[in-house]
Structures are given as structure tokens and as C-alpha cells.
Write an enzyme that holds these catalytic residues in place. Structure first.
Site, mmCIF file in Angstrom:
data_model
loop_
_atom_site.group_PDB
_atom_site.id
_atom_site.type_symbol
_atom_site.label_atom_id
_atom_site.label_comp_id
_atom_site.label_asym_id
_atom_site.label_seq_id
_atom_site.Cartn_x
_atom_site.Cartn_y
_atom_site.Cartn_z
ATOM 1 N N LYS A 143 0.807 -1.287 -0.017
ATOM 2 C CA LYS A 143 0.064 0.054 0.006
ATOM 3 C C LYS A 143 0.915 1.114 -0.034
ATOM 4 C CE LYS A 143 -4.232 -1.617 2.263
ATOM 5 N NZ LYS A 143 -5.316 -1.284 3.233
ATOM 6 N N HIS A 146 2.742 6.371 3.157
ATOM 7 C CA HIS A 146 2.218 7.519 3.039
ATOM 8 C C HIS A 146 2.805 8.376 3.973
ATOM 9 C CE1 HIS A 146 -0.324 7.153 6.456
ATOM 10 N NE2 HIS A 146 -0.773 5.746 5.956
ATOM 11 N N HIS A 149 2.931 7.477 7.882
ATOM 12 C CA HIS A 149 4.165 6.463 8.147
ATOM 13 C C HIS A 149 5.706 7.047 8.291
ATOM 14 C CE1 HIS A 149 1.384 3.167 6.530
ATOM 15 N NE2 HIS A 149 1.619 3.039 7.871
#
Length: 583
Positions: A143, A146, A149
């Protein structure tokens, strides 16, 4: 004279005298005495004794007037070879230290303690060494990596750095999102749209593209969704073919993550993941059931009632209707496993504030399961960042942000003449750019949301990471240019100018700032301190010339600037910034 230094410079006999006057043990005074923050407008005292904190055990009706107490106390105390002036402030007794003694002691301490300066303070003497686990970063395989994180990564790294510097035994864990229904989609998606060579050359990007594509397909095509569910069930059942594809995705992703973390200067002791706890979470469910804590719902799911009276809004779901575990179940299993493995005194989870309720519930369930150590678990939440987009559009991966930072910093540096002399301008640009990013992020409360601005990040003037790096590089070049000739010839009597005194007074406060950050785990105290130190150094650098000054004056000034650079580097490293020596 026997001096002790802990951000509080006072002669031992003075503390003993103070303790006799107040009829208090000397150790009670340590946290009531603090260094006075530097003022731009006037010269201030060096230390203040808070009368209020000395009287905090008195009940309100017995508490005498603070100002009257401060005056009485000041009258009882006498100046001596250490204290040159005593006065009162708002609820404080203020002390000015003999200037030469102040200079000598501070500079000697910075030189002697080096990277441990401020950490050996009496303020930390009552803090025993502990085993601490910090879980941070934790991206989801396949995923978007982003900005949330990214925040978790730099905040968690700061907390781990600070705890380690204070002598604790720290274990850094990256708990990957590497299990769950998304892997059913990914496995099916790769069989439909995946290319082995693309997976090998750029795994994160390719898995992300496959994931986006299969999600679109599944929305329109029920058979794709069915295949995804079946693939995940195969994974849960331990099907070798499905597991081997999953393992490949995970291994390639971690390889890529390690490369990116290296650019950030960050490492982990353990790469864990939700997948590790798929079996152990079933044990947790059995344990909850055996304790009578597992309640089945009409839908077939299982919940734990946290209200004690059947309030559905306080129920935490721990099992799906098909018997598979959820995020919360896996977190329970992980916490129990880590306690067995590390026997920690504290475990800190660094995630966004959207997960506050989740962690409250996890800690509460652990407690009602009989694990008293649940009280040693702590969630450090942070706010949302808005506006961090690269020129290519939305941020997809952390690497896009790092590349953008490096590119913009190189462009900024290209306009400065000295950049051409750098051996590795790319590395310098990355380090300065990361400092810019970290300082912008750490300036406020971690819980606050903030608007990211590329322009503001890279301003060389004002309170930015670029300014900190510039100050460090400038002070380093002073040592390179003059160090050989002057550093051994050092006379403290030559540092009596107001600019020198302000710098020394600020250096005194470093341990108090570290102490504040250690209590609330907020980096902003250290950021604010380092920015002020850099501003004070800039003013001193303009006024206190080294070139053409008499040797002992030049030597003393150089020693002062060397102390500033040393403390600046110490603070930057705690924040996760690598100081540069040229830029």
C-alpha cells in the site's frame, strides 16, 4: 571548590547552606533550581530557585505569601566566591554566578562529557535503566507508504534515540501490515496483472500498481472479489503456493524499505508483522473464551465487552464471522509475545491519533485478561500532515519525498559558491533536506495537525533545519581554519562579553530541556533550544572576532564556539539529524 553540574552550577557548600536555611535535604532542591532562559532585552541571572515548588507540600491555607517568602529567603542568603549577586523575581530567588567560574565550569563540562553532555545530569539520577520497546513506522506492504508513516518513522526514531541516550536498553520494532484481506486482492491481482521482472526491479511501485488495478476490477467484477477471498483463505490455511508468493512480496518489500530507511539514517532491531501472529491470535481468542470474556453477536462475530454492562458502543470486535482474526486480535497477541520475549518495562506505540481508541481498547482488554503489565504500554499519537505533494502529484512512497527533498536542496545549494567544493553534494543535500523536514515536523506539539510547505521548509534564514545545518557547518569551518593555532591557549577571563555570557547561560539549560523531552516525549523542547542556540551563536559570531584577536582571546572564543557546535550536534543527532560539516 567542588562543583557539581546538572544544568545547575552551584558550589556544594552553597547547596548545603541553602538546605540548612530552608531545613530541607539537598536533594529536594535539585528540581526547584533551574537555569534562567536567556533574554534578548536584558542580562538575566543564571539560576532561579522556585519558592512555590519548595512549598508545594504545604496545604493552601498554610501556604505563606510567595513573594514575602522569596524576600525573606534572599535576605538570609549571602554572596560568596561562587554567587556574585542575589535578587528576587516573581516567586523566585535569583542567583548570578561569578562570571569566570561560570565560563570555566560550563566549557570544561562540555569538553569532558562530549556526546554525554546534559545526559549525566542529577535530574536523571532517579531514573533507573529500563528495557524499552518502541514500535514505529510500520508501513503496509503493497500500500502507499504515506506521510503518516513518515511521521511515525521520524517520531519513533527520536523517542528511541532519546531513551537510548539516557542509558535505557531499547528495542526498535517495525511492525509491518503484511497480512489481511489486502493480500487476497494482491495475490489475485498479481496472477492477473503482475510481471515478474517489474516486481524484481521496483517491487513497491509494481505491487502498488497491481493493488490499485485489482481494486478497480473487484469493484466491477464479483468473480475477482471471490478469487481474492479464496486466495486469502488459502493463505490462512497455510497453502504453500499462496504463501510462497506472499513471502516473495514481503521479502522484496523489506529489502526496499531497508534501502529507504538507510537514506533516513534509521534502523530496526526487528522486522515483525501481523502475519507473525495469525496463529497466536487464535490462542488469544481461546484464552478470552476460557475467561468468559468472548461474546458472540447475532452476525457471528465475537466481541469483548469493555463497559461491563453490555453497552455495544464499548465493545471491541476480535473475531470475524468466519473465525479469522482482526487487527486488534493480532495486536493483543503481539503484546503478549513481546512481553514474553523482551520482558519490557515500557512499550511505546507510535501511530497517528486516529488509532487512539484502538490502543485504549487493546490495553484495556490486556488488563481484564489479567496482564497487569498493560499499564506499561503507551500510545504516542500524532496529527495529520496536509499538503505534502511532490511535483509529480500525490505522494506515493517515502522515496518520492526523499528524492524531492534532495532535488530542491541541490537547486538551493547550487546558488551558493561553496557548494562546488563539496565532495558529495547529493549526500549533503539529502542530510540538509532531511534536517529541514524533521525540524518543520517537530516544531509543534506532535498531536497537532499541520500544513506542510516546501517553501517554508527550505528557508535558510529563520527557524528551520537548514539554519541549524548552516550554523553547524559554519562553526565547523571556524575550527578547521583556526583550531590548530588557538585551541590549546585558553583563558576563561577573556569571555566576559554579554554575547559570550548569553551563550554560556543557554548551554547551562541543555539538561533541563532533555529532561522535559524525556517526560512528555515531545521533541519541540529540543528543537526550540537548538534554534535559540543557533541564533545566539550567530550574534556571537558577528561580534566576537577570532581573526586578528590576541591569541588567548581567540583561543577562548574558539573554545566557546566549539562547545556550541558540540551541543548543537548532540541535539541534532537525538532528533535524527546527521550534522553536516560543509554546505
Amino acid at each position: 571548590l567542588e562543583l557539581r553540574f546538572s544544568g545547575i552550577i552551584l558550589c556544594l557548600h552553597f547547596i548545603l547552606h541553602l538546605s540548612r536555611v530552608l531545613d530541607l535535604p539537598p536533594e529536594n532542591l535539585i528540581k526547584s533550581i533551574s537555569a534562567v532562559p536567556v533574554s534578548k532585552k536584558e542580562e538575566v541571572a543564571d539560576f532561579q530557585l522556585s519558592v512555590d515548588s519548595l512549598l508545594e507540600n504545604n496545604s493552601d491555607h498554610l501556604r505563606p505569601d510567595i513573594q514575602v517568602q522569596a524576600k525573606r529567603l534572599a535576605e538570609k542568603l549571602r554572596c560568596d566566591t561562587v554567587v556574585s549577586e542575589i535578587s528576587t523575581g516573581q516567586g523566585t530567588v535569583n542567583f548570578k554566578i561569578n562570571r569566570e567560574l561560570l565560563t570555566k565550569t560550563v566549557l570544561q563540562q562540555v569538553i569532558e562529557d562530549g556526546s554525554k553532555y546534559g545526559l549525566k545530569s542529577e535530574l536523571f539520577s532517579s531514573h533507573p535503566q529500563k528495557k524499552i520497546v518502541v514500535e514505529f513506522s510500520s508501513p503496509n506492504v503493497a500500500k502507499k507508504f504515506h506521510v503518516g508513516h513518515l511521521r511515525s518513522t521520524i517520531i519513533g526514531n527520536f523517542i528511541a534515540n532519546l531513551k537510548e541516550a539516557l542509558g535505557h536498553q531499547v528495542t526498535r520494532i517495525n511492525y509491518l501490515g503484511d497480512w489481511g484481506m489486502q493480500f487476497g486482492l494482491l495475490g489475485t491481482g498479481f496472477q492477473l496483472f503482475g510481471y515478474e521482472e517489474k516486481l524484481q526491479s521496483n517491487p513497491l511501485q509494481h505491487l502498488f500498481e497491481v493493488y490499485v488495478q485489482v481494486n478497480k476490477e473487484a469493484a466491477d467484477n464479483k468473480s475477482v472479489e471471490k478469487s481474492a477471498r479464496e486466495f486469502f483463505q488459502r493463505l490462512e490455511m497455510g497453502d504453500m503456493q499462496a504463501l510462497s508468493l506472499w513471502q516473495k512480496f514481503r521479502d522484496l518489500s523489506i529489502e526496499e524499505y531497508i534501502r529507504i530507511y538507510k537514506r533516513l539514517g534509521i534502523y530496526f532491531d526487528e522486522y515483525s508483522g501481523e502475519s507473525f501472529y495469525r496463529e497466536k491470535s487464535q490462542e488469544v481468542l481461546k484464552l478470552l473464551d476460557s475467561k468468559g470474556l468472548l461474546l458472540k453477536t447475532v452476525k457471528g462475530t465475537a466481541v469483548v465487552d469493555l463497559s461491563g454492562n453490555g453497552d455495544p458502543s464499548s465493545a471491541c470486535t476480535v473475531m470475524r464471522s468466519d473465525g479469522t482474526s482482526l487487527y486488534a486480535t493480532r495486536d493483543l497477541a503481539a503484546a503478549i509475545d513481546r512481553m514474553d520475549k523482551y520482558n519490557f518495562d515500557t512499550m511505546i506505540y507510535v501511530t497517528d491519533k486516529g488509532q487512539q481508541k484502538h490502543f485504549q481498547q487493546v490495553f484495556q482488554i490486556l488488563k481484564i485478561m489479567g496482564y497487569d503489565w498493560a499499564e506499561r504500554c503507551q500510545h504516542v499519537p500524532f496529527g495529520v500532515v496536509r499538503g505534502m505533494k511532490t511535483r509529480r502529484g500525490d505522494v506515493t512512497f517515502l522515496e518520492d519525498v526523499l528524492n524531492e527533498i534532495q532535488l530542491r536542496m541541490l537547486q538551493n545549494m547550487a546558488s551558493i559558491k561553496t557548494t562546488k567544493e563539496l565532495e558529495n553534494p547529493q549526500e549533503t543535500a539529502e542530510r540538509v533536506g532531511l534536517a529541514a523536514l524533521i525540524i518543520q515536523d517537530f516544531r509543534g506539539l506532535l498531536l497537532s495537525d499541520y500544513q506542510f510547505s516546501w517553501d517554508r521548509v527550505f528557508q535558510s534564514r529563520g527557524d528551520t533545519g537548514v539554519f541549524l545545518q548552516y550554523t553547524h557547518a559554519r562553526l565547523h569551518s571556524l575550527e578547521e581554519n583556526f583550531g590548530c593555532g588557538y585551541l590549546n591557549d585558553f583563558n576563561t577571563a577573556c569571555l566576559q562579553e554579554p554575547q559570550s555570557v548569553s551563550v554560556l547561560q543557554h548551554l547551562l539549560r541543555f539538561d533541563e530541556v532533555l529532561y522535559r523531552s524525556s517526560l512528555d516525549l515531545q521533541p519541540r523542547h529540543i528543537v526550540s533550544y537548538l534554534l535559540t542556540l543557533s541564533h545566539l551563536a550567530a550574534v556571537a559570531h558577528k561580534t566576537l572576532q577570532i581573526k586578528d584577536s590576541p591569541p588567548e582571546v581567540a583561543g577562548a572564543r574558539l573554545q566557546l564556539f566549539k562547545a556550541v557546535r558540540s551541543v548543537l550536534a548532540n541535539g541534532m543527532k537525538l532528533l535524527g539529524i546527521t550534522p553536516v560539516c560543509r554546505m
